[in-house]
Design a protein around this motif. Structure first.
Motif, short mmCIF file in Angstrom:
data_model
loop_
_atom_site.label_atom_id
_atom_site.label_comp_id
_atom_site.label_asym_id
_atom_site.label_seq_id
_atom_site.Cartn_x
_atom_site.Cartn_y
_atom_site.Cartn_z
N ARG A 159 0.69 -0.83 -0.05
CA ARG A 159 0.23 -0.09 -0.11
C ARG A 159 1.06 1.34 0.03
O ARG A 159 1.12 1.56 1.00
CB ARG A 159 -0.64 0.03 1.13
CG ARG A 159 -1.96 -1.14 1.42
CD ARG A 159 -2.80 -1.11 2.25
NE ARG A 159 -3.48 -2.24 2.56
CZ ARG A 159 -3.10 -3.84 3.18
NH1 ARG A 159 -2.32 -3.13 4.09
NH2 ARG A 159 -3.54 -4.39 3.52
N ALA B 22 -0.83 2.85 -4.53
CA ALA B 22 -2.54 1.78 -4.57
C ALA B 22 -3.52 3.15 -3.11
O ALA B 22 -4.52 2.70 -3.81
CB ALA B 22 -1.67 0.81 -3.00
N LYS B 23 -2.43 4.19 -3.48
CA LYS B 23 -3.00 5.35 -2.14
C LYS B 23 -3.84 6.15 -3.58
O LYS B 23 -4.89 6.93 -2.57
CB LYS B 23 -1.74 5.62 -1.43
CG LYS B 23 -2.10 4.61 -0.46
CD LYS B 23 -1.12 5.59 0.89
CE LYS B 23 -1.28 4.03 2.37
NZ LYS B 23 -1.73 4.31 3.63
N ALA C 17 -10.36 -3.56 -4.92
CA ALA C 17 -10.41 -4.35 -4.24
C ALA C 17 -9.18 -4.02 -3.39
O ALA C 17 -8.55 -3.15 -4.17
CB ALA C 17 -10.02 -6.03 -5.07
N ASP C 18 -8.59 -4.86 -2.19
CA ASP C 18 -7.49 -4.49 -1.22
C ASP C 18 -6.51 -5.12 -2.39
O ASP C 18 -6.45 -5.85 -3.31
CB ASP C 18 -7.26 -5.73 0.18
CG ASP C 18 -6.47 -4.93 0.76
OD1 ASP C 18 -5.63 -3.62 0.14
OD2 ASP C 18 -6.14 -5.16 2.26
N VAL C 19 -5.06 -4.16 -2.19
CA VAL C 19 -3.67 -4.87 -2.63
C VAL C 19 -3.37 -6.38 -2.18
O VAL C 19 -4.12 -6.92 -1.51
CB VAL C 19 -2.63 -3.49 -2.31
CG1 VAL C 19 -2.69 -2.62 -2.20
CG2 VAL C 19 -2.05 -3.83 -0.82
N ASP D 90 0.82 -11.18 2.71
CA ASP D 90 -0.26 -12.28 2.36
C ASP D 90 0.58 -13.49 2.15
O ASP D 90 1.63 -13.52 2.19
CB ASP D 90 -1.21 -12.20 1.33
CG ASP D 90 -1.98 -13.36 1.37
OD1 ASP D 90 -3.11 -12.79 1.67
OD2 ASP D 90 -1.86 -14.60 0.77
N ARG E 139 -8.81 -11.30 -3.36
CA ARG E 139 -9.62 -9.79 -3.27
C ARG E 139 -10.06 -9.78 -3.81
O ARG E 139 -11.21 -9.26 -3.17
CB ARG E 139 -7.94 -8.96 -3.55
CG ARG E 139 -6.57 -9.09 -3.12
CD ARG E 139 -6.73 -9.02 -1.85
NE ARG E 139 -5.13 -9.51 -0.99
CZ ARG E 139 -4.80 -9.72 0.38
NH1 ARG E 139 -6.14 -10.38 1.39
NH2 ARG E 139 -4.34 -9.33 0.58
N GLU F 36 -13.25 -10.79 -1.56
CA GLU F 36 -13.23 -10.19 -1.00
C GLU F 36 -13.99 -9.04 -0.97
O GLU F 36 -14.86 -7.95 0.00
CB GLU F 36 -11.97 -9.44 0.04
CG GLU F 36 -11.17 -10.91 0.93
CD GLU F 36 -9.85 -9.67 1.23
OE1 GLU F 36 -9.30 -10.89 1.96
OE2 GLU F 36 -9.49 -9.59 0.77
N ALA F 37 -13.81 -8.66 -1.99
CA ALA F 37 -14.32 -7.26 -2.97
C ALA F 37 -15.58 -7.84 -2.78
O ALA F 37 -17.34 -7.10 -2.73
CB ALA F 37 -13.96 -6.92 -3.77
N THR G 50 -18.55 -1.83 2.16
CA THR G 50 -17.44 -1.26 0.92
C THR G 50 -17.06 -0.23 0.18
O THR G 50 -18.35 0.76 0.16
CB THR G 50 -17.74 -2.55 -0.82
OG1 THR G 50 -16.48 -1.66 -1.46
CG2 THR G 50 -18.59 -1.49 -1.23
#
Length: 255
Positions: A75, A79-80, A102-104, A108, A238, A241-242, A251
């Motif tokens: 991140r 990403a930001k 979605a998240d990066v 993980d 990911r 998750e989204a 979300t």
């Protein structure tokens, strides 16, 4: 997972054609793992197709929901700032399209497993007490984005049986590869393995590889994470998750 919602796998892009080719190879594995899912490739810059063009095409095909999955390992600025900015720029022109980011990918454990597999494929096996490992990432001015590489290097230092593991970065922060090499030599390393914390080939991976190979020791270079199956699984995770966040109505919608 709602497979009716298309997945746009979003990479940064590069002038190096190997980078885009690797992204397409990864997405081919993603499609193989989830045949019923509509998966598209898009890039922020330097490669085609661009994100705006892909989202516009999906909108024109009648889709009203899309998940954008950034193929980023941490991140940091892209990403930001870059990803949400690029999405927002498009959805202002497409008000009927709802885009969820979605998240990066990182951090993980699946990325760690992929990096270790690439390292083993290059010939760096646990238990070699004469081998020093440099874990090389892109580097960021955003310190938390670098922390994952430092933490991973520390974790690998325990139990692998190597002479040592040192983090290194291609740009924006220290230590660089020569510094990491000097530390490993001081710990008795007689050979070096360069582990890759990059998704795809390009300028920065080439830079750290050149620095490692110029270090004066026998050196092997692991390939970027690329189309490793666990990386593909992580992209789908990911996405899931989204979609789950959508069902829970928590979300963040862009636009």
């Amino acid at each position: 997972m709602n497979s009716r919602i298309p997945l746009v796998a979003l990479a940064h892009g590069s002038r190096d054609p190997r980078s885009a080719a690797t992204v397409h190879e990864l997405v081919t594995v993603v499609r193989a793992l989830r045949p019923g899912l509509d998966v598209r490739v898009a890039f922020l810059d330097l490669s085609a197709p661009r994100l705006g063009d892909v989202l516009t095409g999906l909108h024109n095909e009648g889709h009203r929901e899309v998940v954008v999955a950034p193929l980023l390992l941490g991140r940091a600025y892209h990403a930001k700032v870059d990803v949400p900015g690029a999405v927002a720029e498009t959805v202002t022109r497409l008000p009927r399209l709802s885009v969820r980011i979605a998240d990066v990918l990182g951090p993980d454990p699946r990325l760690e497993s992929a990096a270790l597999r690439r390292l083993a494929a290059a010939g760096a096996l646990p238990g070699d007490g004469k081998l020093g490992v440099v874990l090389a990432g892109a580097g960021s001015s955003h310190a938390p984005a670098n922390a994952a590489v430092h933490q991973l290097a520390r974790r690998w230092s325990f139990g692998a049986g190597w002479a040592g593991v040192e983090p290194a970065f291609a740009a924006s922060t220290q230590p660089d590869v020569p510094t990491a090499l000097a530390r490993l030599k001081a710990r008795g390393a007689q050979r070096i393995a360069l582990a890759s914390w990059f998704l795809a080939p390009g300028l920065l991976p080439d830079r750290v590889a050149a620095a490692a190979l110029a270090g004066g020791l026998d050196t092997v270079v692991a390939q970027p994470l690329g189309d490793d199956p666990e990386v593909a699984e992580l992209v789908l995770h990911r996405y899931a998750e989204a979609c789950a966040a959508e069902r829970r109505n928590i979300t963040t919608l862009v636009g």
